[in-house]
Scaffold this motif. Structure first.
Motif, PDB file in Angstrom:
ATOM      1  N   UNK A  35      -8.764  -9.568   0.376  1.00 28.55           N
ATOM      2  CA  UNK A  35      -9.480  -8.459   1.007  1.00 28.55           C
ATOM      3  C   UNK A  35      -8.501  -7.447   1.582  1.00 28.55           C
ATOM      4  N   UNK A  36      -7.446  -7.964   2.259  1.00 23.91           N
ATOM      5  CA  UNK A  36      -6.525  -6.983   2.845  1.00 23.91           C
ATOM      6  C   UNK A  36      -5.697  -6.294   1.755  1.00 23.91           C
ATOM      7  N   UNK A  39      -7.752  -3.544   0.557  1.00 19.84           N
ATOM      8  CA  UNK A  39      -7.775  -2.450   1.530  1.00 19.84           C
ATOM      9  C   UNK A  39      -6.502  -1.615   1.430  1.00 19.84           C
ATOM     10  N   UNK A  42      -6.586   0.533  -1.491  1.00 14.32           N
ATOM     11  CA  UNK A  42      -7.528   1.621  -1.262  1.00 14.32           C
ATOM     12  C   UNK A  42      -6.883   2.753  -0.470  1.00 14.32           C
ATOM     13  N   UNK A  43      -6.045   2.409   0.506  1.00 12.40           N
ATOM     14  CA  UNK A  43      -5.356   3.471   1.267  1.00 12.40           C
ATOM     15  C   UNK A  43      -4.522   4.309   0.309  1.00 12.40           C
ATOM     16  N   UNK A  46      -6.724   6.467  -1.820  1.00 10.48           N
ATOM     17  CA  UNK A  46      -7.405   7.510  -1.056  1.00 10.48           C
ATOM     18  C   UNK A  46      -6.449   8.630  -0.666  1.00 10.48           C
ATOM     19  N   UNK A  66       2.639  12.357  -0.912  1.00 16.35           N
ATOM     20  CA  UNK A  66       2.249  12.252   0.491  1.00 16.35           C
ATOM     21  C   UNK A  66       2.835  10.958   1.064  1.00 16.35           C
ATOM     22  N   UNK A  68       2.416   9.630   4.010  1.00 15.27           N
ATOM     23  CA  UNK A  68       1.665   8.958   5.066  1.00 15.27           C
ATOM     24  C   UNK A  68       0.978   7.672   4.610  1.00 15.27           C
ATOM     25  N   UNK A  69       0.250   7.692   3.437  1.00 16.37           N
ATOM     26  CA  UNK A  69      -0.397   6.442   3.031  1.00 16.37           C
ATOM     27  C   UNK A  69       0.589   5.294   2.885  1.00 16.37           C
ATOM     28  N   UNK A  72       1.332   3.954   6.236  1.00 15.85           N
ATOM     29  CA  UNK A  72       0.199   3.185   6.745  1.00 15.85           C
ATOM     30  C   UNK A  72       0.163   1.812   6.093  1.00 15.85           C
ATOM     31  N   UNK A  75       2.716  -0.674   7.424  1.00 14.47           N
ATOM     32  CA  UNK A  75       2.287  -1.269   8.683  1.00 14.47           C
ATOM     33  C   UNK A  75       1.204  -2.316   8.461  1.00 14.47           C
ATOM     34  N   UNK A  76       0.215  -1.945   7.644  1.00 15.94           N
ATOM     35  CA  UNK A  76      -0.921  -2.843   7.455  1.00 15.94           C
ATOM     36  C   UNK A  76      -0.504  -4.119   6.734  1.00 15.94           C
ATOM     37  N   UNK A  79       1.160  -6.504   9.161  1.00 14.99           N
ATOM     38  CA  UNK A  79       0.165  -7.120  10.032  1.00 14.99           C
ATOM     39  C   UNK A  79      -0.603  -8.193   9.276  1.00 14.99           C
ATOM     40  N   UNK A  82       1.390 -11.330   8.775  1.00 12.32           N
ATOM     41  CA  UNK A  82       1.475 -12.084  10.027  1.00 12.32           C
ATOM     42  C   UNK A  82       0.213 -12.864  10.306  1.00 12.32           C
TER      43      UNK A  82
ATOM     44  N   UNK B 131      -4.971   5.469  13.448  1.00  7.42           N
ATOM     45  CA  UNK B 131      -4.295   4.344  12.817  1.00  7.42           C
ATOM     46  C   UNK B 131      -3.561   3.496  13.852  1.00  7.42           C
ATOM     47  N   UNK B 179      -8.910   4.572   5.549  1.00  8.58           N
ATOM     48  CA  UNK B 179      -8.544   5.144   4.251  1.00  8.58           C
ATOM     49  C   UNK B 179      -9.559   6.207   3.834  1.00  8.58           C
TER      50      UNK B 179
END
Lengths: 113, 493
Positions: A35-36, A39, A42-43, A46, A66, A68-69, A72, A75-76, A79, A82, B131, B179
């Motif tokens: 699932x993660x 996700x 998907x970031x 997107x 870009x 930024x994604x 993000x 970082x995700x 996490x 962990x 975020x 997202x």
């Protein structure tokens, strides 16, 4: 490209949902991992999968991706690794302690401890 | 204009947590350091509240990158008041832990986990970027996983698995929603989001995202259909941990809903805020039903958290000055009084060795102070005038009537009676009545005074409403008029 990636995300979510609905704790953990991952993908999708040079402003490329994604997702991902590691340890400990990894046997009510 | 003071309430528990890891075999040192760092955070947040009161919203741009590009931390009055309350709860929670959590937990990183929990909660209140809100949610969740499972009894392990599974799911949903939001708006800074959405209008897609956020934060904040995980998981850990969870964790979800629904998604109120109002009503109803149904001290208090979440969110949903002010009053009141109630429930459990009300009674004979403190917090919770719950509920209901939501306002009114009944049930059966035999008379000297501090604060909050009112008004002004927030964050480009 975006359409294909969206379909891949959908497949990951589907597999994750299937696994998370099963009774075995290990399958649930694999499900949350998928699932993660879905996700994160998907970031990336997107944010737009445009071509372009690395986002280094001095390089004078025609277009930049870009950044930024990616920041993000980085970082995700950390996490979610962990949390997954923590949950695997917890599953192992609770298997030792409770003697089962079947969620049906882990129901709790006030009557039994 | 960056003001580094904004980061201070966040930095102290973070450094404290890291430092405490090195002293895990020395409980006395850990206790002293925990108290020192909690007091430091409390001081910093008090100064922050005062600064925001004097000079308006303070922001800090990390690394000097101006918003909307860099990461910003924003301390408006609403966030600062919550940070202040968080550090009060943190300090009393640490004091309460000395006598209650036991040696084994102290050796296994209990105090560092508490400090990290406070870091996460404070960061979630202060961040100005959606975020980073997710990142701080994860910080506080990770600490809460540790606190919940620490001790490793069968019941804790069983409930932790469910708690973690639910939270991993809601975190994944949070990332997915972020997202989508980024795809639609191209920004994640909350002030910038608000600007972009008011320029381009709130399309149907954005309304869907608003509802997704409601689901994500609602799961953390325990609103009506999504509170199912909470009673079991908050019951498993010891009382000190339940108090921290009950007072802080759900409130972060409530804060996030409030922030998002007063700053960003404000252009389709009939739909989004309408749903929020009805969910709040159902949350109140199911909360009180749970609270009067159980005969377990902790369960009753836990279901009262759910009721309170409903009242606070109803104030947000009506979105008029009285409603928002009421919801801020009630939020601060509820954090303080839930801490006190959990502390006192923990005392009852540690005296009698059970949380079943039918097996206890007559405790007030030997523990008059704890008994009367419980009585005071019970009437404060139900909203009897001189104490802190009254003004918040009054304003929420006033706001509800002004907005024409008569039915839900009546639900809020009625719920007060049932809440009073549910906590009086604890008082009558636990403290009054026939004395049931207890093994000796264990001393609770060190356990009562954190609760006394919180009850005294609640009384001061209720009696000193005149003094607190300007702060609350300032907080509600920012929530009612997003341009104040946007101006403060995005001003000098």
């Amino acid at each position: 490209m975006e359409v294909m990636m969206s379909i891949v995300c959908g497949i990951l979510f589907m597999a994750a949902t299937y696994l998370m609905l099963s009774k075995s704790l290990l399958r649930i953990i694999i499900g949350t991992g998928l699932l993660s991952h879905g996700a994160h993908l998907l970031i990336l999708t997107m944010g737009g999968l445009k071509g372009g040079a690395a986002p280094l402003l001095g390089e004078k490329a025609k277009s930049y991706v870009d950044p930024l994604p990616q920041a993000l997702i980085l970082t995700a991902i950390v996490i979610s690794f962990g949390v997954t590691a923590f949950m695997l340890v917890l599953a192992y400990r609770s298997y030792q302690e409770l003697g089962t990894d079947n969620m049906d046997h882990m129901r709790g009510t006030d009557s039994h401890e | 204009m960056s003001n580094n003071l904004v980061m201070m309430p966040l930095i102290f528990p973070l450094i404290g947590g890291i430092l405490l890891i090195f002293f895990n075999k020395k409980p006395i040192v850990q206790r002293i350091l925990s108290v020192i760092f909690s007091i430091a955070a409390l001081t910093a947040s008090s100064i922050l509240v005062w600064t925001v009161h004097k000079n308006g919203i303070q922001i800090v741009e990390i690394g000097g990158w101006a918003p909307p590009y860099g990461i910003t931390f924003v301390a408006d009055m609403y966030a600062s008041l919550l940070v202040l309350t968080t550090s009060i709860i943190g300090l009393t929670g640490v004091l309460y832990s000395f006598r209650t959590v036991g040696k084994a937990r102290e050796y296994f990183f209990y105090y560092p986990a508490v400090q990290f929990l406070l870091t996460g909660v404070t960061g979630a209140f202060l961040t100005g970027d959606i975020f980073n809100l997710f990142v701080f949610f994860e910080v506080l969740l990770m600490a809460s996983y540790v606190l919940m499972v620490l001790g490793g009894t069968k019941r804790q392990l069983r409930e932790s698995i469910k708690y973690i599974a639910v939270n991993i799911f809601s975190s994944a949903l949070f990332v997915i929603t972020v997202a989508f939001l980024y795809a639609v708006t191209g920004t994640l800074n909350m002030a910038d989001l608000s600007v972009k959405i008011s320029e381009n209008g709130q399309s149907g897609l954005l309304t869907v995202i608003a509802i997704l956020f409601l689901i994500v934060f609602g799961m953390k904040g325990a609103i009506f259909p999504l509170y199912f995980w909470m009673p079991g998981s908050y019951q498993a850990p010891p009382a000190a941990v339940s108090a921290l969870f009950g007072a802080l964790l759900t409130k972060v979800g409530v804060y996030a809903i409030t922030r998002v629904y007063t700053l960003i998604f404000i252009h389709d109120k009939a739909f989004t805020h309408g749903i929020l109002a009805w969910l709040a009503a159902l949350t109140i109803l199911f909360g009180v039903i749970g609270a009067i149904a159980y005969w377990d001290v902790k369960k009753i208090v836990i279901y009262n958290i759910i009721t309170a979440v409903g009242v606070i969110l109803f104030g947000v949903a009506v979105a008029n000055p009285a409603g928002i002010e009421g919801s801020i009053y009630y939020l601060l009141h509820d954090m303080i009084i839930k801490g006190a109630l959990f502390f006192l429930a923990g005392i009852m459990i540690s005296i009698t060795g059970t949380s079943n009300l039918k097996k206890m009674g007559g405790l007030i004979q030997h523990y008059p102070l704890a008994g009367w403190m419980f009585f005071l917090s019970a009437i404060a919770l139900a909203g009897i005038p001189p104490l802190s719950g009254f003004i918040g509920k009054l304003k929420v209901i006033q706001g509800g009537f002004e907005a024409g939501e008569y039915a839900i306002s009546l639900v809020v009114l009625l719920s007060s009676l049932l809440v009073l009944y549910s906590v009086m049930k604890i008082f009558i059966n636990g403290f009054w009545g026939e004395e049931k035999p207890i093994n000796g008379n264990p001393s609770v000297k060190g356990m009562v005074y954190p609760a006394v501090i919180l009850v005294a604060l609640s009384a001061a909050f209720g009696l000193g409403t005149e003094f607190i009112a300007p702060f609350i008004t300032q907080a509600s002004e920012t929530l009612l008029d997003p341009s104040i927030y946007i101006e403060a964050v995005l001003k000098e480009q």
